[in-house]
Design an enzyme around this catalytic site. Structure first.
Site, PDB file in Angstrom:
ATOM      1  N   ASP A  60       0.808  -1.215   0.000  1.00  0.00           N
ATOM      2  CA  ASP A  60       0.000   0.000   0.000  1.00  0.00           C
ATOM      3  C   ASP A  60       0.843   1.268   0.000  1.00  0.00           C
ATOM      4  O   ASP A  60       0.348   2.347  -0.327  1.00  0.00           O
ATOM      5  CB  ASP A  60      -0.847   0.045   1.283  1.00  0.00           C
ATOM      6  CG  ASP A  60      -2.218  -0.561   1.104  1.00  0.00           C
ATOM      7  OD1 ASP A  60      -2.721  -0.570  -0.024  1.00  0.00           O
ATOM      8  OD2 ASP A  60      -2.792  -1.014   2.110  1.00  0.00           O
TER       9      ASP A  60
HETATM   10  C1  GLC Z   1      -0.806   2.525   5.912  1.00  0.00           C
HETATM   11  C2  GLC Z   1      -0.070   1.280   6.337  1.00  0.00           C
HETATM   12  C3  GLC Z   1      -0.412   0.118   5.491  1.00  0.00           C
HETATM   13  C4  GLC Z   1      -1.890  -0.017   5.355  1.00  0.00           C
HETATM   14  C5  GLC Z   1      -2.532   1.292   4.908  1.00  0.00           C
HETATM   15  C6  GLC Z   1      -4.026   1.136   4.889  1.00  0.00           C
HETATM   16  O1  GLC Z   1      -0.387   2.910   4.684  1.00  0.00           O
HETATM   17  O2  GLC Z   1       1.316   1.466   6.338  1.00  0.00           O
HETATM   18  O3  GLC Z   1       0.149  -1.049   6.048  1.00  0.00           O
HETATM   19  O4  GLC Z   1      -2.190  -0.997   4.446  1.00  0.00           O
HETATM   20  O5  GLC Z   1      -2.188   2.309   5.792  1.00  0.00           O
HETATM   21  O6  GLC Z   1      -4.713   2.300   4.674  1.00  0.00           O
HETATM   22  C1  GLC Z   2      -1.826  -3.801   5.227  1.00  0.00           C
HETATM   23  C2  GLC Z   2      -3.023  -3.853   4.329  1.00  0.00           C
HETATM   24  C3  GLC Z   2      -2.784  -4.747   3.148  1.00  0.00           C
HETATM   25  C4  GLC Z   2      -1.498  -4.380   2.476  1.00  0.00           C
HETATM   26  C5  GLC Z   2      -0.347  -4.386   3.445  1.00  0.00           C
HETATM   27  C6  GLC Z   2       0.947  -3.914   2.828  1.00  0.00           C
HETATM   28  O1  GLC Z   2      -1.672  -5.033   5.867  1.00  0.00           O
HETATM   29  O2  GLC Z   2      -4.172  -4.283   5.024  1.00  0.00           O
HETATM   30  O3  GLC Z   2      -3.844  -4.649   2.252  1.00  0.00           O
HETATM   31  O4  GLC Z   2      -1.269  -5.293   1.436  1.00  0.00           O
HETATM   32  O5  GLC Z   2      -0.647  -3.523   4.513  1.00  0.00           O
HETATM   33  O6  GLC Z   2       0.964  -2.567   2.590  1.00  0.00           O
END
Ligand code: GLC
Ligand code: GLC
Length: 817
Positions: free
Chosen positions: A487
């Site tokens: 993400d």
């Molecule tokens: C932040 C986190 C990530 C998560 C995202 C969801 O970017 O670092 O892990 O998936 O928020 O909104």
């Molecule tokens: C968080 C989010 C997932 C994403 C991950 C890596 O766990 O829930 O959707 O893939 O972060 O950013």
């Protein structure tokens, strides 16, 4: 220090002191009504949707950390001494304390000055309520005259509004108290047709429903005035902060024990039958009264608990293993499966780390969560697939999340994550392998929930694949869009506004950043769909999907290989990300995992080289880091990943979700020793002995463990609601132990650590039970090349589906390569 231990026979984790490094949480409820409960009774409850139907308040990030919950106070009416039998919120010294987190129930037992109290809470199956049973015993040598106070603080339904809109909310709260039951009915006068109730099995000495009267001016939950003075105020809340508190007097002879039951529930009335008498503003209680009466009965409490236990017996009977390793057994047989059900039910909505406000059901997250719970709840998984697919856009793309209450997709936490749709393909394929239910491919569901757009799931899947092909970049690799699985790799954002969410920030027009992760995922998805097409006899479509996969694999080989590992991406300027040429962020784990899982480089040694690089550059004693070296400064062109301090979250923590990909990759290359070694590093049970470092619960997987470059290397965060759960279960059961559903049969392909002499397993699959015994000569390693099936030798390692109801005995021998 140890804070507790496992009780495997009872399938419980026993917390033996209340002051755990962080609140150690459990969940109540598996269907529509859920509660979170900590080892000191902290937590809250909600109906279906943690944001839109929150029953009780819980303020995340509080001090002390875990405050707000199912609180009880006991008071000695002779000397005025009062305490919380669950330790919080008074934190009075207890002579004994024990919390048992079990499968969808929690009990907390304690003793103070000769008074024993055992609290047990659960949500009965089929109900939208939770029951608590408090057993109080007098071990003193004299009569005990006690007061018992219960308390919950009601949330005014929408948890976000409840936590922000005080100018309105301080005016709207309303309750009713009737026959000893406290009803919370804020906004029931207008558009809501639902209310909450809190009932007690005993005659009341008093009650309170206005929080600040109960607490008294400037007091907190640790010293409520009503409790201190030993008498409720019988307050009726209008506005401010509605709460529910019962006051019960208990006079216990020496050795006497009493059981008190509380019921906290949610109820709806038809719009035309909201009020009784009609025209009044009083809740019509015709429907709810019998429910309350029933669940206040001790016999119902026992029966409901038995039914709940039986349902878990049933769920966990689908898959059981006995290996030489106790940490493996208890995670596989109990806790990992249990956690998978929690992620299936709650996605990323409510935990100690998730407020229940920001994130509903993630498209990518919920798709992957299915991998873990399919064997247990195939029918519910099927419905989930249909719900997810119905939020898919007609472009093939996806909303990043949908709201559980409405099942409608929304952009609130961002959109345009180009990996999203491909997860649906992988989820459906996993469903088909588990169930053989090809009929799901013909199910008609709409796009974006719009009536008239219904098309079969098979067409939805085609659009998922097409979505990638329609979005290829300068190297012929998939455009990353807002981000891929990671993400925080936001290559098209260029965010310069303080506080702007990276997840929702607009992408710069025409961003051409490309993702090697999506490339690998695409290859995998095409292979899966091709296999389905072949099974359906559609060999033309199968061949063209295979050609797409081959072509993309070729592009990865041409443009995605850095020399010793797979690149991660090309940024918006066409610069490499995750290359030896970069000063920081030289190697990323995701592509090493997904590309090898897709078979890329397996034949020509690149896969082996990539995994060797992972071992050398990313593996630590606490698990495999997401990338290395972490970024030490903010990079506009890389986005949120560089916003985290080095070693945390996506910036180089051990992001546990990705570790199983490497375990699986290692088994694909036949290295069971390394695969299992990695498995043990993140296994929470195996980490229990270092709880002071790890800090999170020893019974569930976490999202991240701080990486080598972090100030707190080895410290875990974000337990419970994480894709780590489903992927770890997949890696250990399907790839290391090697019991792997495929479209045509059940594959028995273990890749074990050489020190093992084998293991046994019981797996129910498509209605038949397989009793599997795998044998390996200690110290050797290899693969299974033939099976003994009910005493008959069968070449290969694929078990064809046996008739439903039958039991098949399988002996598999691992033979050195
Ligand atoms: C932040 C986190 C990530 C998560 C995202 C969801 O970017 O670092 O892990 O998936 O928020 O909104
Ligand atoms: C968080 C989010 C997932 C994403 C991950 C890596 O766990 O829930 O959707 O893939 O972060 O950013």
């Amino acid at each position: 220090m140890l804070y507790g231990h496992f009780d495997d026979d009872r399938r419980e984790y026993v917390v033996t002191r209340p002051d755990t490094p962080l609140p150690w949480i459990n969940y109540l409820g598996t269907e529509d009504f859920f509660g979170m409960i900590s080892n000191t009774a902290g937590g809250c409850s909600f109906y279906r949707d943690a944001r839109l139907r929150r029953l009780t308040r819980y303020r995340h990030n509080n001090a002390p950390l875990d405050l707000g919950g199912r609180y009880l106070y006991l008071r000695d009416d002779v000397d005025g001494d009062y305490w919380s039998p669950s330790w919080q919120p008074t934190r009075s010294a207890l002579d004994s304390y024990e919390c048992r987190h079990g499968l969808s129930y929690t009990s907390i037992s304690s003793e103070r000055k000769g008074i024993r109290a055992d609290l047990l809470c659960y949500v009965p199956l089929g109900e939208t309520l939770e029951v608590w049973r408090l057993t109080v015993s007098n071990d003193r040598e004299r009569r005990a005259d006690l007061s018992l106070f219960s308390c919950v603080e009601f949330c005014l339904w929408d948890a976000l509004d409840d936590a922000t809109n005080f100018q309105r909310n301080y005016n709207v709260g309303e309750v009713e108290v009737a026959d000893g039951v406290i009803y919370h009915k804020t906004e029931y006068r207008e558009r809501r047709d639902h209310f909450a109730y809190f009932a007690c099995s005993e005659p009341l000495a008093g009650f309170d429903t206005q929080r600040d009267v109960f607490l008294g001016p400037y007091r907190g939950w640790d010293s409520p005035l009503a409790v201190e003075r030993g008498c409720s105020f019988d307050s009726i809340a209008t506005g401010w902060a509605p709460m529910g508190s019962h006051h019960v007097r208990l006079s216990l002879a020496t050795s006497e024990t009493r059981e008190i039951i509380f019921v906290l529930g949610y109820s709806e009335n038809p719009a035309a039958e909201k009020f009784d008498p009609p025209g009044s503003q009083t809740i019509d209680k015709t429907r709810v009264r019998p429910v309350i009466e029933r669940w206040l009965m001790p016999s119902e409490f026992d029966r409901g608990l038995r039914v709940l236990r039986e349902s878990w017996d049933e769920l966990l009977s689908v898959l059981k293993v006995e290996t030489p390793d106790p940490d493996t057994d208890r995670m596989v047989n109990i806790w990992n499966q249990y956690q998978c059900m929690a992620t299936f039910n709650l996605s990323r909505s409510m935990s100690f780390y998730e407020s229940g406000i920001g994130r509903g059901m993630g498209f990518r997250d919920s798709s992957q969560d299915l991998f873990g719970c399919l064997p247990m709840v195939p029918d519910r998984a099927r419905q989930r697939i249909l719900d997810l697919a119905a939020t898919q856009l007609d472009s093939g793309g996806a909303y990043h999340q949908y709201q559980p209450l409405t099942k409608r997709g929304n952009d609130q936490i961002g959109s345009g994550f180009n990996d999203d749709p491909l997860w649906l393909v992988l989820a459906v394929s996993a469903y088909l392998k588990e169930t053989g239910d090809l009929g799901i491919l013909d199910e008609l569901v709409p796009y974006d929930n719009a009536p008239g757009t219904e098309s079969p799931i098979s067409e939805h899947l085609e659009r998922c694949v097409r979505y990638t092909l329609d979005r290829l970049g300068p190297h012929g690799l998939p455009l990353i869009g807002h981000a891929d699985w990671n993400d925080c790799l936001n290559l098209n954002c260029f965010s310069e506004i303080p506080g702007e969410s990276f997840q929702t920030a607009d992408n710069r027009e025409g961003g051409v950043a490309e993702s090697l992760f999506i490339a690998g995922q695409f290859v995998l998805a095409c292979q899966e769909l091709a296999a389905v097409a072949r099974l359906l006899g559609n060999s033309d479509r199968a061949a063209s999907l295979e050609a797409d996969a081959m072509a993309m694999a070729g592009t990865v080989e041409d443009h995605g290989w850095d020399g010793e590992w797979f690149l991660r991406a090309y940024d918006s300027f066409g610069e490499v990300v995750g290359s030896h040429a970069n000063a920081e962020g030289k190697i990323f784990v995701e592509t090493q995992g997904i590309c090898v899982m897709a078979g890329i480089g397996v034949a020509d040694g690149r896969a082996a080289a990539a995994l060797k690089s992972v071992r050398e550059l990313l593996a630590t004693e606490h698990g495999i880091m997401l990338m290395s070296p972490p970024f030490t400064r903010y990079h506009l062109e890389l986005g949120e990943i560089t916003s985290y301090p080095p070693g945390y979250k996506e910036n180089g923590s051990i992001f546990c979700h990705t570790n199983p990909w490497i375990m699986i990759a290692e088994t694909i290359l036949g290295d069971g020793e390394t695969a299992f070694d990695y498995y043990k590093r993140t296994n929470p049970s195996a980490r229990a002995a270092i709880s002071d470092v790890h800090r999170c619960e020893p019974y569930v997987y976490v999202q991240t463990i701080a990486g080598r470059d972090a100030a707190t290397f080895g410290e875990a965060k974000n337990s419970w609601l994480t894709g780590s759960a489903a992927w770890h279960l997949t890696a250990i059961t399907q790839w290391i132990l090697g019991i792997r559903p495929e479209l045509e049969g059940l594959r028995i392909d273990p890749v074990l650590p050489p020190a093992w002499s084998g293991f046994t397993a019981q797996r129910r699959w498509r209605g038949a039970t397989y009793e599997i015994s795998v044998q390996q000569e200690k110290g050797s390693s290899g693969r299974v090349r033939w099976l003994e099936v009910d005493g008959t030798r069968v070449e290969g390692n694929l078990l064809l589906p046996a008739p439903a109801g039958s039991t098949v005995k399988v002996v598999a021998t691992v033979e050195p390569a």
